[in-house]
Design a protein around this motif. Structure first.
Motif, mmCIF file in Angstrom:
data_model
loop_
_atom_site.group_PDB
_atom_site.id
_atom_site.type_symbol
_atom_site.label_atom_id
_atom_site.label_comp_id
_atom_site.label_asym_id
_atom_site.label_seq_id
_atom_site.Cartn_x
_atom_site.Cartn_y
_atom_site.Cartn_z
ATOM 1 N N ASP A 132 19.576 25.028 90.641
ATOM 2 C CA ASP A 132 19.670 23.827 89.818
ATOM 3 C C ASP A 132 18.396 22.981 89.943
ATOM 4 O OD1 ASP A 132 21.612 21.984 88.223
ATOM 5 O OD2 ASP A 132 20.807 20.679 89.794
ATOM 6 N N ILE A 133 17.920 22.788 91.171
ATOM 7 C CA ILE A 133 16.724 21.984 91.399
ATOM 8 C C ILE A 133 15.484 22.653 90.801
ATOM 9 C CG2 ILE A 133 15.186 21.029 93.159
ATOM 10 C CD1 ILE A 133 17.850 19.553 92.877
ATOM 11 N N LEU A 134 15.342 23.966 90.998
ATOM 12 C CA LEU A 134 14.184 24.687 90.470
ATOM 13 C C LEU A 134 14.165 24.668 88.943
ATOM 14 C CD1 LEU A 134 14.051 27.805 92.845
ATOM 15 C CD2 LEU A 134 12.483 25.849 92.806
ATOM 16 N N LEU A 135 15.327 24.902 88.348
ATOM 17 C CA LEU A 135 15.398 24.894 86.887
ATOM 18 C C LEU A 135 15.118 23.500 86.338
ATOM 19 C CD1 LEU A 135 18.491 27.191 86.212
ATOM 20 C CD2 LEU A 135 16.104 27.672 85.662
ATOM 21 N N PHE A 136 15.641 22.482 87.017
ATOM 22 C CA PHE A 136 15.388 21.111 86.584
ATOM 23 C C PHE A 136 13.881 20.837 86.571
ATOM 24 C CE2 PHE A 136 14.479 16.690 87.740
ATOM 25 C CZ PHE A 136 15.131 16.014 86.721
ATOM 26 N N TYR A 137 13.210 21.258 87.641
ATOM 27 C CA TYR A 137 11.762 21.033 87.743
ATOM 28 C C TYR A 137 11.010 21.774 86.639
ATOM 29 C CZ TYR A 137 7.022 21.254 89.635
ATOM 30 O OH TYR A 137 5.662 21.172 89.796
ATOM 31 N N ILE A 149 12.208 23.064 83.665
ATOM 32 C CA ILE A 149 12.553 22.601 82.317
ATOM 33 C C ILE A 149 11.982 21.211 82.048
ATOM 34 C CG2 ILE A 149 14.476 21.994 80.781
ATOM 35 C CD1 ILE A 149 16.125 24.138 82.272
ATOM 36 N N LEU A 150 11.991 20.355 83.066
ATOM 37 C CA LEU A 150 11.456 19.010 82.904
ATOM 38 C C LEU A 150 9.969 19.064 82.548
ATOM 39 C CD1 LEU A 150 11.820 15.914 83.147
ATOM 40 C CD2 LEU A 150 11.232 16.153 85.582
ATOM 41 N N ILE A 173 14.402 14.274 80.723
ATOM 42 C CA ILE A 173 15.183 14.272 81.966
ATOM 43 C C ILE A 173 16.623 14.691 81.695
ATOM 44 C CG2 ILE A 173 16.119 12.828 83.807
ATOM 45 C CD1 ILE A 173 13.567 11.202 83.741
ATOM 46 N N VAL A 174 17.199 14.149 80.611
ATOM 47 C CA VAL A 174 18.585 14.487 80.261
ATOM 48 C C VAL A 174 18.690 15.966 79.917
ATOM 49 C CG1 VAL A 174 20.450 14.085 78.616
ATOM 50 C CG2 VAL A 174 19.081 12.159 79.455
ATOM 51 N N VAL A 175 17.733 16.450 79.116
ATOM 52 C CA VAL A 175 17.736 17.858 78.719
ATOM 53 C C VAL A 175 17.602 18.766 79.945
ATOM 54 C CG1 VAL A 175 16.448 19.661 77.494
ATOM 55 C CG2 VAL A 175 16.839 17.440 76.407
ATOM 56 N N ALA A 176 16.676 18.417 80.841
ATOM 57 C CA ALA A 176 16.458 19.221 82.038
ATOM 58 C C ALA A 176 17.687 19.208 82.942
ATOM 59 C CB ALA A 176 15.247 18.696 82.798
ATOM 60 N N THR A 177 18.312 18.045 83.091
ATOM 61 C CA THR A 177 19.503 17.922 83.940
ATOM 62 C C THR A 177 20.649 18.773 83.416
ATOM 63 O OG1 THR A 177 18.899 15.676 84.603
ATOM 64 C CG2 THR A 177 21.196 16.331 84.883
ATOM 65 N N ILE A 178 20.951 18.633 82.143
ATOM 66 C CA ILE A 178 22.079 19.367 81.556
ATOM 67 C C ILE A 178 21.813 20.868 81.535
ATOM 68 C CG2 ILE A 178 23.408 19.735 79.440
ATOM 69 C CD1 ILE A 178 23.037 16.755 78.818
ATOM 70 N N SER A 179 20.617 21.263 81.113
ATOM 71 C CA SER A 179 20.282 22.695 81.028
ATOM 72 C C SER A 179 20.354 23.358 82.401
ATOM 73 C CB SER A 179 18.883 22.873 80.438
ATOM 74 O OG SER A 179 18.796 22.303 79.155
#
Length: 351
Positions: A243-248, A250-251, A263-269
């Motif tokens: 989750d953390i790696l993908l957030f980083y 995608i963000l 941020i919202v897109v990265a969090t949800i995705s």
């Protein structure tokens, strides 16, 4: 005489009492299988005497454990007995601590019950040796906590097993004392009834003949209870890292293309992907569920959403009531939710 039931006795380093005990059983049961589980040569005379009175004696070259001895007898029974005549097996310990009347009681229930494991369950009063009383009580509590099932005597060796169940039990993991615990877990997970019958509690010489190692064998048994939880923890930790790696990732990608609400897109995705990975690991590795994805994925995500809302509500509520650190409160709340989530997934979603 019980002509429809075969008695199975796993024996390792038995005393001379075994011969007399088997002779008593022979008066009520036509077929008895004794497994010499790698006993020393000093015990050979006992097994030879059993052969002389018509007892089937199977032998392991070295000690393989109670579970392995039971499986050896089960295989022999299925390959050599007419299952149209015999209803099943009653397993009995070699130390003579199961009263003959109780063995008969269990055998009669094997013949009348359908799709059930029959346990001869002892009462554990103050006269019972401490190591037996403590170990059994603790294991019973664990079954109640983790499997929502009351089993008074989890370590009883007096068990009645019907033909259809024997074929399944041979496939269960475990070669030593943990095998009998695995059998109980298997029955619970597969909705097989476990019926307990009250039996007499007998301990000869303070149970000194028992080969159960309170430390080593208990570790193996409790590993069964906590093994799934440890895998669940690792699965959750892995999904957190994902989750953390993908957030980083995608963000940063979304910012490169100037995507709005990055941020919202990265969090949800990241959360959608990591939670689905967690779902797949829990389904296939942690709980080994055969239920279809369609049947479980909806329940899983309902739980995810519920846990998220519950966490937000509880953290807010406790913070408003106490004024403590929101982060500290969240750690405590989410730890409790994590444990509850494990039980819900184990007993409701992936069962």
């Amino acid at each position: 005489m019980n002509r429809e039931i075969c008695v199975v006795i796993p024996a390792y380093e038995p005393s001379a009492l075994l011969v007399g005990y088997v002779k008593e059983l022979k008066a009520y049961f036509e077929k008895i299988i004794v497994v010499n589980d790698g006993s020393s040569t000093s015990c050979n005379s006992y097994f030879e005497k059993l052969k002389l009175i018509g007892i089937v004696v199977l032998e392991h070259e070295h000690n393989m454990g109670k579970g392995a001895a039971l499986k050896t007898a089960f295989n022999f029974y299925l390959e050599n007995f007419d299952l149209n005549i015999y209803n099943g097996i009653v397993t009995v310990d070699a130390d003579g601590q199961h009263a003959i009347n109780d063995v008969i009681k269990v055998a009669n229930n094997v013949k009348t019950e359908e799709n059930a494991l029959i346990l001869g369950s002892r009462m554990f009063g103050s006269d019972v040796p401490l190591r037996s009383r403590f170990g059994n009580t603790l294991t019973s509590k664990m079954f109640k906590l983790l499997y929502k099932t009351n089993i008074r005597d989890t370590q009883t060796g007096l068990r009645g097993i019907q033909n259809n169940l024997i074929k399944e039990l041979i496939q269960i993991n475990g070669d030593r004392y943990e095998y009998e615990t695995n059998v109980l877990i298997y029955c619970i997970n597969n909705n097989i009834d476990i019926k307990e019958l009250d039996i007499e509690t007998i301990y000869i010489d303070n149970n000194s003949s028992s080969h159960f190692n309170p430390f080593v064998d208990s570790l193996k048994i409790y590993k069964l209870f906590f093994g799934d939880f440890l895998k669940f923890f690792i699965s959750s930790l892995a999904s957190f890292v994902i989750d953390i790696l993908l957030f980083y990732i995608i963000l940063n990608v979304s910012r490169l293309v100037s995507l709005a609400y990055s941020i919202v897109v990265a969090t949800i995705s990241a959360r959608v992907i990591s939670s689905f990975v967690n779902y797949l690991i829990n389904r296939k590795v942690v709980f080994k569920s055969d239920n279809s994805i369609c049947k479980t994925v909806i329940k899983y995500y309902c739980l995810v959403i519920f846990n998220m809302l519950l966490s937000a509500f509880m953290v807010t509520f406790i913070y408003n009531m106490t004024g403590f650190s929101e982060t500290g409160i969240k750690v405590l709340v989410d730890t409790c939710i994590f444990i509850i989530s494990y039980n819900v997934q184990k007993n409701n979603i992936f069962r």
